[in-house]
Design a protein around this motif. Structure first.
Motif, PDB file in Angstrom:
ATOM      1  N   ARG A  92      -3.901  25.043 -16.652  1.00 25.91           N
ATOM      2  CA  ARG A  92      -5.091  25.859 -16.343  1.00 25.91           C
ATOM      3  C   ARG A  92      -5.059  27.201 -17.079  1.00 25.91           C
ATOM      4  O   ARG A  92      -6.008  27.507 -17.800  1.00 25.91           O
ATOM      5  CB  ARG A  92      -5.198  26.043 -14.815  1.00 25.91           C
ATOM      6  CG  ARG A  92      -6.423  26.805 -14.389  1.00 25.91           C
ATOM      7  CD  ARG A  92      -7.694  25.964 -14.569  1.00 25.91           C
ATOM      8  NE  ARG A  92      -8.897  26.761 -14.369  1.00 25.91           N
ATOM      9  CZ  ARG A  92      -9.703  27.161 -15.353  1.00 25.91           C
ATOM     10  NH1 ARG A  92      -9.435  26.840 -16.602  1.00 25.91           N
ATOM     11  NH2 ARG A  92     -10.771  27.868 -15.094  1.00 25.91           N
ATOM     12  N   PRO A  93      -3.994  28.024 -16.961  1.00 26.81           N
ATOM     13  CA  PRO A  93      -4.016  29.290 -17.709  1.00 26.81           C
ATOM     14  C   PRO A  93      -3.731  29.130 -19.208  1.00 26.81           C
ATOM     15  O   PRO A  93      -4.195  29.924 -20.014  1.00 26.81           O
ATOM     16  CB  PRO A  93      -2.919  30.131 -17.046  1.00 26.81           C
ATOM     17  CG  PRO A  93      -2.000  29.158 -16.420  1.00 26.81           C
ATOM     18  CD  PRO A  93      -2.819  27.962 -16.052  1.00 26.81           C
ATOM     19  N   MET A  94      -2.975  28.093 -19.596  1.00 23.30           N
ATOM     20  CA  MET A  94      -2.556  27.974 -21.001  1.00 23.30           C
ATOM     21  C   MET A  94      -3.554  27.194 -21.854  1.00 23.30           C
ATOM     22  O   MET A  94      -3.801  27.526 -23.005  1.00 23.30           O
ATOM     23  CB  MET A  94      -1.175  27.295 -21.081  1.00 23.30           C
ATOM     24  CG  MET A  94      -0.047  28.129 -20.506  1.00 23.30           C
ATOM     25  SD  MET A  94       0.164  29.703 -21.374  1.00 23.30           S
ATOM     26  CE  MET A  94      -0.189  30.860 -20.068  1.00 23.30           C
ATOM     27  N   ILE A 111      -1.112  22.562 -13.262  1.00 21.00           N
ATOM     28  CA  ILE A 111      -1.162  23.985 -12.865  1.00 21.00           C
ATOM     29  C   ILE A 111      -0.832  24.879 -14.064  1.00 21.00           C
ATOM     30  O   ILE A 111      -1.451  25.922 -14.261  1.00 21.00           O
ATOM     31  CB  ILE A 111      -0.198  24.251 -11.670  1.00 21.00           C
ATOM     32  CG1 ILE A 111      -0.692  23.511 -10.427  1.00 21.00           C
ATOM     33  CG2 ILE A 111      -0.063  25.737 -11.380  1.00 21.00           C
ATOM     34  CD1 ILE A 111       0.315  23.431  -9.289  1.00 21.00           C
ATOM     35  N   TRP A 112       0.111  24.449 -14.901  1.00 23.62           N
ATOM     36  CA  TRP A 112       0.447  25.215 -16.115  1.00 23.62           C
ATOM     37  C   TRP A 112      -0.707  25.161 -17.118  1.00 23.62           C
ATOM     38  O   TRP A 112      -1.006  26.134 -17.813  1.00 23.62           O
ATOM     39  CB  TRP A 112       1.728  24.634 -16.737  1.00 23.62           C
ATOM     40  CG  TRP A 112       2.111  25.262 -18.030  1.00 23.62           C
ATOM     41  CD1 TRP A 112       2.857  26.392 -18.214  1.00 23.62           C
ATOM     42  CD2 TRP A 112       1.776  24.799 -19.347  1.00 23.62           C
ATOM     43  NE1 TRP A 112       2.996  26.660 -19.556  1.00 23.62           N
ATOM     44  CE2 TRP A 112       2.344  25.702 -20.279  1.00 23.62           C
ATOM     45  CE3 TRP A 112       1.038  23.713 -19.832  1.00 23.62           C
ATOM     46  CZ2 TRP A 112       2.203  25.542 -21.647  1.00 23.62           C
ATOM     47  CZ3 TRP A 112       0.899  23.551 -21.201  1.00 23.62           C
ATOM     48  CH2 TRP A 112       1.483  24.473 -22.101  1.00 23.62           C
TER      49      TRP A 112
END
Lengths: 251, 56
Positions: A121-123, A118-119
């Motif tokens: 995906r944006p990073m 989950i982390w």
């Protein structure tokens, strides 16, 4: 004299009724320790620490991701020690505890992999990469599931436990691979941010919630291990007299 | 009092998942313990006197 006391204590602990009572006595305290440390850790993680200057608030995910990852590995080492004791000295309580550690370790592996994804995906711009750290962590989850499957596949639980204990010891090789994967290979996953021997690259103001959450998951592991072991002993010894006397079924 | 974060869905889904798995670690052994106690009581009622007294 001290050695004799340790030996007697060790043998007493190996007795199912004594161990059952010990689980009953210590489990609520361990859960209390977990809730206390988690409350402080979560409050600091969500309300006190400032956002990261590059990652913004997404860095707060590390306060569940990193303790879960550490505990998934530490839990495995505990299981390996118990498996070794079980295989060498044939202590049934050690066998049971080694087996009961697997679902808890698997749960921590799932937390680690899911929160990392989950982390990511944006990073990183992706949910998953076949990177050495991520893959070796996934292998750890599969080992945990393999231990659980192997143990439940045998009708004779002691035989199943002994074979699963061998798998635990073989699977121990994966722990240094996970730890050193970021050094041995070029990985998308960043290198170690927190170092016990050396300077950490994480700012000190971000450390306290990590410490609290790390202690909290240690309490959680210990409490869940005692609860699950207690149930397994009860299940295996259901026809023994001590169960009727001590396990609250004689009412 | 819920803090507003950037990347909020990502942050909260991680903490939510952690809470669910922790809750499961607490609740599942409790349910199992109660079920085991009920089963043992039932077995005992059905097969009274067949317990292994020689091997307590």
């Amino acid at each position: 004299m001290i050695w004799k006391t340790i030996k007697v204590g060790f043998h007493r602990l190996g007795s199912p009724p004594n161990f059952y009572r010990l689980c009953q006595r210590f489990s609520p305290w361990l859960w209390g320790g977990f809730f206390l440390c988690a409350a402080v850790g979560l409050y600091q993680a969500l309300y006190v620490v400032p956002p990261d200057y590059q990652q913004g608030d997404s860095f707060r995910i590390l306060y569940v991701h990193v303790p879960a990852a550490w505990q998934a590995m530490a839990g495995y080492v505990v299981m390996a020690i118990l498996a070794f004791i079980a295989l060498v000295w044939r202590i049934r309580i050690a066998e049971i505890m080694a087996m009961m550690g697997a679902p808890i370790g698997a749960a921590f592996s799932v937390i680690c992999l899911a929160t990392g994804s989950i982390w990511g995906r944006p990073m990183w711009g992706t949910w998953w990469a076949w990177d050495a750290r991520l893959t070796s962590m996934l292998v750890l989850l599969f080992i945990y599931l393999g231990i659980m499957g192997l143990y439940s596949a045998f009708e004779d639980k002691r035989k199943g436990a002994r074979i699963a204990c061998i798998l635990i010891l073989v699977g121990l090789v994966n722990i240094p691979i996970i730890h050193f994967s970021v050094e041995w290979w070029t990985t998308l996953h960043q290198g170690s941010t927190i170092r016990f021997f050396g300077e950490s690259t994480m700012h000190y103001s971000m450390m306290p919630p990590l410490v609290w959450m790390t202690i909290a998951v240690k309490f959680l592991f210990a409490a869940a291990l005692l609860d699950r072991s207690r149930n397994e002993i009860l299940d295996q010894d259901r026809r023994r007299r001590w169960v009727l006397e001590h396990a609250g079924v004689n009412r | 009092m819920i803090p507003e974060f950037d990347y909020a869905p990502y942050v909260w889904s991680c903490y939510g998942l952690f809470a669910i798995i922790v809750a499961w670690q607490i609740v599942q052994p409790m349910i199992q313990h109660r079920r085991l106690q009920a089963e043992i009581r039932e077995e005992r009622a059905l097969t009274a006197g067949e317990y292994d007294d020689a091997n307590p």
